[in-house]
Design a protein around this motif. Structure first.
Motif, mmCIF file in Angstrom:
data_model
loop_
_atom_site.group_PDB
_atom_site.id
_atom_site.type_symbol
_atom_site.label_atom_id
_atom_site.label_comp_id
_atom_site.label_asym_id
_atom_site.label_seq_id
_atom_site.Cartn_x
_atom_site.Cartn_y
_atom_site.Cartn_z
ATOM 1 N N VAL A 86 -2.575 12.287 -0.423
ATOM 2 C CA VAL A 86 -2.343 12.498 -1.852
ATOM 3 C C VAL A 86 -2.286 13.985 -2.203
ATOM 4 O O VAL A 86 -1.676 14.387 -3.178
ATOM 5 N N TYR A 125 -6.979 5.362 9.800
ATOM 6 C CA TYR A 125 -7.215 6.794 9.926
ATOM 7 C C TYR A 125 -8.703 7.079 10.066
ATOM 8 O O TYR A 125 -9.174 8.160 9.753
ATOM 9 N N ASN A 126 -9.428 6.102 10.562
ATOM 10 C CA ASN A 126 -10.875 6.232 10.628
ATOM 11 C C ASN A 126 -11.284 6.364 12.094
ATOM 12 O O ASN A 126 -10.866 5.589 12.939
ATOM 13 N N THR A 129 -1.126 -6.361 11.427
ATOM 14 C CA THR A 129 -2.430 -5.702 11.338
ATOM 15 C C THR A 129 -2.768 -5.253 9.923
ATOM 16 O O THR A 129 -3.923 -5.245 9.536
ATOM 17 N N ASP A 130 -1.750 -4.875 9.153
ATOM 18 C CA ASP A 130 -2.092 -4.384 7.824
ATOM 19 C C ASP A 130 -2.544 -5.527 6.922
ATOM 20 O O ASP A 130 -3.498 -5.392 6.169
ATOM 21 N N ARG A 141 -1.960 1.427 8.423
ATOM 22 C CA ARG A 141 -1.162 0.903 7.314
ATOM 23 C C ARG A 141 -2.039 0.635 6.107
ATOM 24 O O ARG A 141 -1.612 0.014 5.143
ATOM 25 N N THR A 142 -3.291 1.027 6.207
ATOM 26 C CA THR A 142 -4.194 0.862 5.068
ATOM 27 C C THR A 142 -4.914 2.177 4.834
ATOM 28 O O THR A 142 -4.837 3.074 5.656
ATOM 29 N N GLY A 143 -5.614 2.241 3.734
ATOM 30 C CA GLY A 143 -6.418 3.420 3.451
ATOM 31 C C GLY A 143 -5.596 4.512 2.795
ATOM 32 O O GLY A 143 -4.434 4.326 2.460
ATOM 33 N N PRO A 144 -6.220 5.668 2.628
ATOM 34 C CA PRO A 144 -5.597 6.718 1.817
ATOM 35 C C PRO A 144 -4.311 7.272 2.408
ATOM 36 O O PRO A 144 -3.525 7.880 1.702
ATOM 37 N N GLU A 169 -0.638 -3.427 18.624
ATOM 38 C CA GLU A 169 -0.909 -2.664 17.413
ATOM 39 C C GLU A 169 -2.381 -2.804 17.048
ATOM 40 O O GLU A 169 -2.968 -3.877 17.148
ATOM 41 N N CYS A 170 -2.962 -1.704 16.662
ATOM 42 C CA CYS A 170 -4.364 -1.749 16.250
ATOM 43 C C CYS A 170 -4.527 -0.853 15.032
ATOM 44 O O CYS A 170 -4.150 0.318 15.044
ATOM 45 N N GLU A 171 -5.099 -1.409 14.003
ATOM 46 C CA GLU A 171 -5.205 -0.694 12.731
ATOM 47 C C GLU A 171 -6.426 0.218 12.739
ATOM 48 O O GLU A 171 -7.550 -0.244 12.932
ATOM 49 N N GLU A 208 -14.824 13.846 8.199
ATOM 50 C CA GLU A 208 -14.322 12.559 8.642
ATOM 51 C C GLU A 208 -15.469 11.622 8.997
ATOM 52 O O GLU A 208 -15.534 10.484 8.554
ATOM 53 N N THR A 246 2.465 4.026 7.776
ATOM 54 C CA THR A 246 3.312 2.839 7.896
ATOM 55 C C THR A 246 4.706 3.151 8.479
ATOM 56 O O THR A 246 5.090 2.536 9.464
ATOM 57 N N HIS A 279 -6.111 -5.738 5.115
ATOM 58 C CA HIS A 279 -6.307 -5.993 3.690
ATOM 59 C C HIS A 279 -7.184 -7.214 3.473
ATOM 60 O O HIS A 279 -8.086 -7.215 2.644
ATOM 61 N N ALA A 336 -2.025 5.474 4.181
ATOM 62 C CA ALA A 336 -1.136 4.390 4.589
ATOM 63 C C ALA A 336 0.333 4.741 4.391
ATOM 64 O O ALA A 336 1.185 4.374 5.202
ATOM 65 N N ALA A 337 0.607 5.470 3.322
ATOM 66 C CA ALA A 337 2.007 5.762 3.037
ATOM 67 C C ALA A 337 2.652 6.556 4.160
ATOM 68 O O ALA A 337 3.853 6.459 4.386
ATOM 69 N N LYS A 361 -13.015 3.341 13.879
ATOM 70 C CA LYS A 361 -12.086 2.250 14.181
ATOM 71 C C LYS A 361 -11.136 2.689 15.280
ATOM 72 O O LYS A 361 -10.715 1.877 16.103
ATOM 73 N N SER A 386 0.805 -1.210 0.000
ATOM 74 C CA SER A 386 0.000 0.000 0.000
ATOM 75 C C SER A 386 0.845 1.270 0.000
ATOM 76 O O SER A 386 0.367 2.338 0.330
ATOM 77 N N ASP A 387 2.109 1.159 -0.382
ATOM 78 C CA ASP A 387 2.900 2.387 -0.424
ATOM 79 C C ASP A 387 2.687 3.105 -1.758
ATOM 80 O O ASP A 387 2.116 2.563 -2.693
ATOM 81 N N ILE A 388 3.155 4.334 -1.815
ATOM 82 C CA ILE A 388 2.959 5.129 -3.026
ATOM 83 C C ILE A 388 3.983 4.726 -4.075
ATOM 84 O O ILE A 388 5.164 4.584 -3.789
ATOM 85 N N GLN A 434 -1.479 5.175 -5.911
ATOM 86 C CA GLN A 434 -1.768 4.913 -4.513
ATOM 87 C C GLN A 434 -3.268 4.831 -4.304
ATOM 88 O O GLN A 434 -4.043 5.147 -5.188
ATOM 89 N N PHE A 435 -3.625 4.434 -3.109
ATOM 90 C CA PHE A 435 -5.014 4.195 -2.753
ATOM 91 C C PHE A 435 -5.975 5.275 -3.270
ATOM 92 O O PHE A 435 -7.027 4.979 -3.807
ATOM 93 N N SER A 436 -5.595 6.528 -3.099
ATOM 94 C CA SER A 436 -6.536 7.606 -3.414
ATOM 95 C C SER A 436 -6.969 7.605 -4.867
ATOM 96 O O SER A 436 -7.974 8.215 -5.217
#
Ligand SMILES: Nc1ncnc2c1ncn2[C@@H]1O[C@H](COP(=O)(O)OP(=O)(O)OP(=O)(O)O)[C@@H](O)[C@H]1O
Ligand SMILES: Nc1ncnc2c1ncn2[C@@H]1O[C@H](COP(=O)(O)OP(=O)(O)OP(=O)(O)O)[C@@H](O)[C@H]1O
Ligand SMILES: [Mg+2]
Ligand SMILES: [Mg+2]
Lengths: 272, 273, 331, 406, 358
Positions: free
Chosen positions: D207, D53-54, E314-315, D10-13, D48-50, E263, D19, E319, D15-16, D57, C140-142, C251-253
């Motif tokens: 982004v 960015y929500n 976790t990632d 580490r996921t979602g918009p 750790e808890c993912e 959000e 992480t 996923h 994540a970069a 959660k 999931s990196d850019i 990337q994701f976006s």
């Protein structure tokens, strides 16, 4: 041609009253297509009026004009002696005009009972709060109207399928449910678009009986489109024949049957 | 009429059972055969299962959450139950569905052309057949540039039949062709069926409510009642059967009754109640 | 000419170009909707997935390496080779075709004849699924797309036009990437229009959209048509992914660009390929102009909602969008 | 056992960004476990808890981990921070929001349980302006400065401060909002091109940063006049634009240096032992270093707590005391193998915000790394203090809090 | 026999149109209610409340609301997030402007305000249909979020644009703010859910419900038989938004306590609630609950299995969570396009026939 405007008595002794619906010089166009060309006719109280004609003649369009779904470009619609201004279909329905559709238009996601109950919407007007709490007027109305609907259900002999979702019903029963829905509204004028299409003789006989009984018992005026000449000739008091949007005949079944233009355009051979 | 024709069986349906939605049992063991070059009528009241039978054959049940749970269907001796509908069309079995089902947004002509989808014999042949369809249904020629959705019910019915013809089928499963058609058109369409049958050797399996007409044109008939075949035989024989006469043709001993007079609240008589 | 006026023109030109980029995404929607009545929510994710795959292949990344490493305790990342761009694009297309087949085979084949909203929902499931798979596959990196597309304002245009206004006018700004996108979009759209209108498959595709059952009954293979359109949509997704990915990295976006395409669809009509382009242009110009003229008065960042409101206003007058097929209302 | 939750994404918009931060955060604690057996002899357990960015959660993560005895939360999202401030206050667990979250939490008398040292957004805005003052020999009057910001709570943070500063230093200040996610910024950059501001400051995230850098390059805006804040200054923000990003500047609250001794420890004790938090590729990057720095601050606070209370198994309340008594000196940083990664600062009940210092760094596209341009620059506390006081007072009034120390 | 209706005769039409015509269903309903009200509050803890039950109950309200609009009236809406935001911000403004009025009244009023906003945004539905309408409702979504973000009056001019729920009590027990106990939080949501579900059920089984359904199934025919489409659609929008507004108010005040509009009420929320009703079953109140439960609980369960049981990073788990949720959605739709509620109905139909297969 017979174009009666005065009350008369039919052969089997039913009393036909004043003009209920008067269509004057109706013209309806879709883009370039003229679906109805300058047609006038009337429907008198208590009669059974048939509209026949080849496919694409504009019969269904005519019913749509009556029920307000299409607004004709030209012409006037008179109902119960008053000129009807352009109206939305649901306003027309409130005047006491109910109908069935050529391609069954039932509410597929609802049970038979609910479908028929929708026919009575114009008899129900409990407020939002009463309905939300299911108290007072809403509850009372629900019961009263349910009783009226049950009478229609009994009349059309569809008790057994009350709770069935209509999506699952076979074609013929669907047609009957549609009739039930229209009847539940207790209309003055009932419009039937090919009520017997896709039925076998036995079912047509049943349907004929229902139509006659409705006319007889409730005095409902009926206008119907049908392709089965046997049915049309037997049931109707007067017949309008359309072809390519024009009216080519209007009169009693016998008159129409012997009209050469009608024979050429529609019947093919003289029908008995 | 042609009851004594030598018969080669094209389509054979053997004791099939169909269930909708995993719970609604609709066909309870239906068997029938369609001979080559014949017109076979499938008759029966509303909800008897005619449409279901046809869909079972052409494999269109799947998308209605129905399935054939028992029995076998063979075409030219080969099992066809697991074939896709398009494979069947390629083999020459095409269905005209009940209730028209035209492609609303396509013009009449485009509708007809889609009928030729499976063909690979070139544009000229397709054009010729298009001409043929227009000759059979002149009304369609007039309206060929209109969107099918805006044509009248009868025009749509013609369009659906014409579309099926465009695939040059060997067998046509015709579901209620007469529904909603003006009388002379019904005659015309059956006339066309008959001439296709006689001139082009197309076999028909015809589901009809209009028993009268159907038996006049068919060679053989099956009568379906609540998912079972209750009677079968040559059309002429069926026409003479007193029960058929009464219940399906509306004829009694005194001949045709007026619909106005059928008010005797006659109870239905059923073979298998 | 006054600088303000010229800048207004510049905003319009850039709006048009932005519109082309929106249209690229919208096209994918249109194709699938037209052929199957499926409102493909996953189109955005498909663009992301295609772009991710392209980068992954080009850079010789090991797919699912993170997963493999986690499960087997290995430490692999790269194959150690690089694939030339053209080959990588072809390979990506193969992947997208496979994806199209899988979607059809495992999902939509079983949903024939369902209501549109159910199909829509299934594509949402698909979007989730594909996003997860994309992440698992490529991380999931850019990522940077190194296709060597030209980027940046065209100095030539700037020089040519800077004399038009006074000292306050610096010449028109036109992004080279946008120009490329415009050319690509024109080619794509022309091709697709010809395909849909004049070929047998195109006609079959429209037939399928109208009535699945009837299409089956005349022997059109839904499977084939759908695999075909999903593949085409995959191609469009790849193009959109590349163009947008060049702006922002892959990337994701990227999957969120779907949201920019929706008003375009509404305005152009869900079923019209030319509509996607025209809709894109109108939305692009409309939102940029509004932001330019009204934006400063209301605090800016109006583009997101303005596009929708603009489309909404159009719809009130033409409920099927500008070029959409007329909604047939008959009884 | 010391339980430290890591609310990562580490996921979602985003994540970069999430992480590397999380990698650094965890690796440091793991290194402490391996090297020192934890803190004060007490081993550390990371939960750790993912969150992706929500916020929701984030709440789930908070509830799931707090029962395990979590000592300190680093929520890593402004949204989640706002959720957790009242909850954690009620539950008596300290929150550390390092350079994000609620700026006025710097007032420890109102926000007893919230710490946002070493610097906050308002500091950042002021540091940027101070840097520009320095560049322009102390005079910004008549200059045009534009702020391009993420149209969210986060992005709007610096506006008040910049407005004050603009009045003070006489520069012209304009704002340009960019809606989430920020993929389409043409309008904003065309406007910048028209108005030719002297400097563009950026409060971006995700982004939006990558696109902004690309668009700035596209319109030929001089990159050295384009300065992002510290969440818009990581490697992944600039690499997609390639060579065009060369010269772009950003703030940082943590100096980066690939050769820090602490990395050797992490490499040998954590990565080589197969315990790396991620794939191990982020070590030394901006956000990795920041995550590690955050972990260090937490570890120091825990150590301080152990010292104050004389027990090794500290409670969240004790950790809070440790945080409030925290004192970071250059010497201590050196000792920890991360010399000058952060500025020296100390925390008190009145000031939970640290010194507010930040550096300016610049991207070198050919070398592919960030180069520090300045030493730590101080913000203008005379502007920021009143703003903090005002905002925290408003909150106290609304929430019915009686300001005071615990 | 596990499930039977034989011998369960109705003697009046009232009885026949009651909510649970079958006695067995009625008993089960009372049992569930008793359990929810009398047992759960005593065993609940923070985790169960905040991670599972409270969000579940609030989403159930939102899902009921959207189901009225989409499931019953057939108007697909993607504006749910925006309407929830209206509820939340209305509640915030009311709470801070009239601190002495009971929070319960504020929440109901928030629903009312949302209903008005919803009806206004429902106006285009007269012309626009199907997916066009769905996309058009996104205009509401984006515009409302932008509005609450831009106009500082809505967030009382706070620096960051966040809104925070101050403490409010019901019968002296705090239900919002940091000092709320898990059980109080849970109970207030439960009360609202129960009331909303009953109201929704009453509305949908009566004449209004039939009006909606007729519009859904065939709007033209409905109009011709006498349904006023304007009234039907607008009432659906209003009633639906009323519930969604209540959900938004609870979401902000009781569940999250602090909210940033983009959000918390972004487009994701609109989609989430839509998923719930589709997975649960369109046109079914039970389905709204089932869908909400499914989408609230599933991610938590997957996380528990992945992270706590299998010990995966976790990632990776996150996923996989996407993959599994996506796959499950598709699987369910293939198995039963009409949602969990239909699955349940079919199961009942089978049980009724049991032990015979048909
Ligand atoms: N999709 C379906 N799901 C459930 N039941 C169905 C479905 N389609 C048909 N049925 C049921 O199957 C039975 C047979 O229907 P079918 O349509 O085959 O009858 P038919 O003989 O063609 O009648 P008609 O002359 O009215 O067309 C009917 O009772 C009908 O209710
Ligand atoms: N909404 C419309 N737009 C365009 N043309 C229409 C529309 N409705 C009807 N028409 C055309 O008007 C003509 C008359 O159609 P109509 O449906 O009234 O025929 P009909 O007499 O009912 O025929 P049938 O017996 O086949 O039902 C047809 O040619 C049809 O194509
Ligand atoms: Mg007609
Ligand atoms: Mg049938």
């Amino acid at each position: 041609m017979k174009d009666m405007l005065t009350p008369y008595v039919t052969e089997d002794g039913r009393q036909i009253g004043e003009t209920l619906m008067d269509m004057r010089n109706i013209t309806l166009r879709f883009g370039g297509v003229e679906a109805i060309k300058d047609i006038s006719f009337n429907i008198q109280e208590g009669e059974i009026r048939a509209i026949i004609g080849p496919n694409g003649a504009g019969k269904s369009s005519m019913l749509n004009v009556i029920s307000g779904f299409y607004n004709p470009q030209e012409g006037e619609v008179w109902f119960r002696g008053k000129k009807r201004p352009p109206m939305k279909p649901f306003q027309v329905a409130r005047l006491g005009i109910a109908r069935t559709f050529q391609n069954i238009a039932l509410f597929e996601g609802m049970s038979v009972l609910d479908n028929v109950m929708t026919g009575r919407l114009n008899h129900m007007n409990a407020g939002l709060f009463s309905q939300a709490l299911w108290k007072g007027r809403a509850e009372r109305e629900e019961t009263e109207n349910r009783e009226a609907v049950e009478r229609v259900i009994d009349f059309l002999e569809i008790q057994a399928i009350r709770k069935t979702p209509v999506g699952r019903l076979p074609y013929g029963l669907k047609k009957r449910v549609e009739l039930a829905r229209a009847l539940a509204a207790e209309p003055k004028l009932l419009l039937l678009d090919e009520p017997m299409a896709g039925m076998n003789v036995e079912e047509k006989e049943d349907m004929s009986r229902f139509i006659l009984d409705v006319n007889d018992e409730f005095g409902t005026t009926i206008a119907l489109i049908e392709h089965d000449m046997g049915v049309v000739m037997d049931l109707s008091d007067r017949v309008i024949v359309m072809d390519y949007g024009r009216k080519i005949g209007d009169g009693t079944p016998d008159e129409v049957r012997n009209n050469q233009e009608v024979i050429d355009a529609y019947l093919g051979v003289a029908h008995d | 009429m042609l009851d004594d024709k030598p018969v080669e069986t094209l389509l054979e349906v053997n004791n099939i059972e169909v269930i909708y939605n995993h719970v609604i049992l609709v066909l309870k063991g239906v068997s029938l055969t369609v001979p080559k070059g014949g017109i076979t009528a499938l008759l029966g009241g509303n909800g008897a299962g005619k449409t279901t039978t046809l869909k079972a054959i052409s494999n269109l049940l799947h998308s209605e959450r129905g399935e054939v749970t028992k029995g076998a269907i063979t075409y030219r001796g080969e099992p066809v139950q697991d074939l896709s509908p398009e494979a069947l069309v390629k083999r020459g079995v095409v269905q005209v569905m009940e209730g028209r089902h035209c492609f609303e947004h396509l013009t009449i002509e485009e509708n007809l052309l889609t009928g030729a989808y499976t063909r690979s014999d070139g544009g000229a042949a397709v054009q010729a057949d298009l001409e043929m369809v227009y000759n059979y249904f002149p009304r369609l020629r007039e309206r060929r540039k209109s969107q099918a959705g805006y044509t009248s019910g009868g025009e749509q019915q013609m369009c659906a039949i014409g579309r099926a013809l465009m695939s040059r089928p060997e067998t046509i499963l015709l579901d209620e062709p007469s529904m909603g058609l003006a009388p002379q058109l019904v005659e015309e369409i059956f006339g066309i069926v008959k001439s296709l049958n006689e001139n082009e050797g197309v076999s028909f399996l015809l589901a009809e409510q209009n028993t009268n007409v159907a038996l006049r044109f068919a060679h053989r008939g099956y009568i379906l009642e609540s998912g079972r075949v209750v009677m079968e035989g040559p059309a002429a024989e069926l026409r003479e059967n007193p029960d058929v006469k009464e219940f399906y043709l509306g004829l009694s001993d005194e001949g045709r009754k007026s619909f106005r007079d059928v008010r005797s609240y006659r109870r239905r008589k059923r073979w298998l109640a | 000419m006054s600088a303000d006026f010229l800048y207004g023109i510049e905003v319009i030109i850039n709006g048009l170009m932005a519109g082309v980029l929106y249209a690229l995404v919208a096209l994918g929607f249109v194709l699938i909707f037209k052929a199957s009545g499926i409102f493909n929510y996953a189109q955005g994710v498909m663009a992301l997935f295609a772009a991710l795959t392209l980068v992954g292949i080009m850079e010789g990344e090991v797919p699912f390496s993170h997963l493999i490493n986690a499960v087997f305790g290995t430490d692999i990342h790269h194959f150690g080779w690089e694939v030339p761009a053209l080959l990588a694009i072809l390979l990506t297309l193969v992947v997208m075709i496979f994806f199209a087949w899988a979607v059809q085979h495992f999902v939509f084949r079983h949903l024939v004849g369902q209501e549109p909203i159910i199909l829509f929902m299934a594509t949402i499931g698909l979007a989730y699924f594909l996003e997860g798979v994309g992440d698992l596959m490529w991380g999931s990196d850019i990522k940077t797309l190194a296709l060597g597309l030209p980027q940046g304002g065209s100095l030539w245009v700037e020089d040519m036009t800077s004399g038009l206004g006074g000292d306050d006018f610096y010449g028109f700004f036109i992004d080279k990437l946008d120009m490329v996108a415009t050319v690509v979009a024109i080619v794509l759209v022309t091709g697709l229009i010809l395909f849909a209108q004049y070929t047998k498959q195109g006609r079959a595709m429209r037939a399928v959209a109208d009535d699945h059952q009837a299409a089956l009954s005349v022997g059109i293979s839904l499977n084939f048509i759908w695999v075909l359109v999903w593949s085409l949509a995959g191609l469009v997704a790849l193009v959109a992914g590349v163009m947008w990915g060049a702006k922002s990295g892959v990337q994701f976006s990227l999957s969120l660009i779907a949201l920019k395409a929706l008003p375009v669809l509404m305005l152009g009509g869900f079923t019209s390929i030319p509509g996607a382009i025209v809709g894109g242009l109108i939305i692009g110009v409309g939102e940029k102009l509004f932001e330019y003229m009204i934006g400063p008065m209301v605090g800016g960042a109006t583009e997101n909602w303005f596009a929708y409101v603009l489309a909404l206003i159009f719809l009130v007058f033409r409920p099927q969008g500008l070029f959409g097929e007329k909604i047939i209302e008959r009884v | 056992e010391l339980v430290i939750p890591d609310l990562s994404y580490r996921t979602g918009p985003y994540a970069a960004g999430g992480t590397p931060f999380s990698d650094g955060y965890q690796d440091y604690f793991n290194m402490l476990n391996a090297r020192d057996g934890g803190i004060g002899g007490e081993s550390i357990r990371i939960l750790e808890c993912e969150t992706g960015y929500n916020t929701e959660k984030g709440v789930e993560c908070y509830e799931a981990t707090k029962g395990e005895g979590a000592l300190i939360y680093q929520p890593l999202s402004t949204g989640i921070t706002y959720q957790l401030i009242p909850k954690a206050t009620a539950d008596g667990i300290p929150i550390h929001t390092m350079g994000y979250g609620r700026t006025s939490a710097a007032n420890g008398e109102v926000f007893n349980w919230v710490f946002n040292y070493p610097a906050n957004y308002w500091d950042a805005a002021s540091v940027m302006v101070n840097y520009l003052l320095e560049e322009n020999s102390g005079d910004l009057s008549g200059k045009k400065i534009a702020l391009i910001y993420h149209n969210s709570a986060y992005g709007k943070e610096p506006i008040r401060t910049l407005e004050e500063l603009s009045a003070m230093h006489g520069f012209e200040f304009t704002q340009l909002a960019v809606d989430h996610p920020g993929q389409e910024q043409k309008s904003q950059w065309l406007q910048i091109r028209r108005e030719r501001p002297d400097y563009v400051l950026m409060w971006g995230w995700g982004v939006m940063n990558q696109v902004a850098v690309q668009e700035a390059a596209n319109i030929g805006f001089p990159m050295e006049n384009f300065i992002g804040n510290w969440w818009a200054g990581a490697e992944h923000d600039v690499t997609p634009a390639g060579a065009a990003a060369n010269g772009y500047k950003s703030l940082n609250m943590n100096r980066i240096d690939a050769n820090l001794p602490v990395f050797d420890d992490i490499r040998t004790l954590v990565h080589d032992a197969g315990n790396a938090a991620g794939d191990g590729s982020n070590m030394g990057s901006v956000l990795y270093t920041r995550g590690m720095y955050a972990a260090m601050l937490a570890a120091e606070a825990i150590a301080k707590a152990q010292e104050i209370h004389g027990v090794s198994a500290v409670t969240p309340a004790m950790v809070r005391d440790g945080m409030e008594a925290l004192e970071i000196t250059d010497a201590r940083m050196e000792e920890l193998g991360m010399a000058r990664v952060g500025p020296a600062f100390s925390v008190s009940c009145q000031n939970h915000g640290g010194s507010g210092l930040g550096i300016v760094q610049q991207w070198d596209a050919t070398a592919g790394n960030w180069v520090a341009l300045t030493d730590y620059i101080a913000p203008d506390m005379s502007v920021i203090q009143p703003l903090v006081a005002e905002d925290s007072a408003a909150f106290a009034a609304e929430a019915g809090i009686e300001p005071g120390c615990l | 026999m596990l499930y039977r209706e034989a011998g369960d005769f109705k003697t009046s039409y009232q009885e026949d149109s009651q909510t649970f015509p079958i006695a067995f269903d009625r008993y089960r309903y009372w049992a569930v209610l008793a359990f929810a009200f009398l047992v759960v509050p005593f065993v609940i803890n923070d985790y169960w409340a905040n991670a599972i039950l409270v969000p579940f109950l609030i989403y159930a309200i939102a899902a009921i609301g959207l189901n009225i609009l989409t499931g019953y009236c057939g108007q697909v809406s993607l504006g749910t997030g925006g309407f929830m935001a209206v509820g939340a911000y209305a509640c915030y403004k009311l709470m801070t402007s009239f601190p002495d009025v009971s929070i319960v009244i504020h929440i109901i009023l928030s629903g009312g305000i949302t209903a008005a906003v919803g009806a206004a945004f429902g106006l285009p539905s007269l012309r626009i249909k199907g997916f066009y309408l769905a996309v058009a409702t996104l205009a509401a979504q984006f515009f409302l979020v932008w509005l609450f973000n831009k106009v500082s009056w809505f967030y009382n001019y706070s620096a960051s644009g966040q809104i925070n729920a101050p403490e409010r009590t019901v019968f002296g027990v705090p239900v919002t703010g940091p000092n709320t106990e898990a059980w109080a939080q849970y109970l207030i949501c439960l009360v609202f859910v129960t009331a909303c579900a009953i109201i929704a059920r009453n509305l949908t089984r009566g004449s209004l419900g039939r009006t909606w359904m007729s519009i859904r199934d065939m709007d033209i025919a409905a109009e011709i038989i006498g349904v006023n489409p304007l009234k039907a659609k607008l009432t659906a929008f209003a009633v639906s938004s009323f519930f969604i507004g209540i959900a938004g108010a609870l979401f902000f005040a009781v569940y999250l306590g602090a909210v940033e509009v983009g959000e918390a009420f972004g487009i994701q929320k609109s989609f989430l609630v839509l998923f719930m009703i589709i997975i649960g079953g369109l046109g079914s109140i039970f389905g709204s609950f089932a869908g909400a439960a499914f989408l609230v609980v599933l991610p938590v369960v997957l996380k528990l299995i992945g992270v706590d049981l299998l010990g995966w990073p976790t990632d990776l788990v996150a996923h996989f969570q996407l993959v599994i949720v996506g796959a499950l959605i598709m699987f369910f739709l293939i198995k039963e396009p009409h949602g969990l509620a239909q699955l349940w109905r079919l199961a009942k139909e089978k049980l009724r026939l049991w032990p015979f297969p048909y």
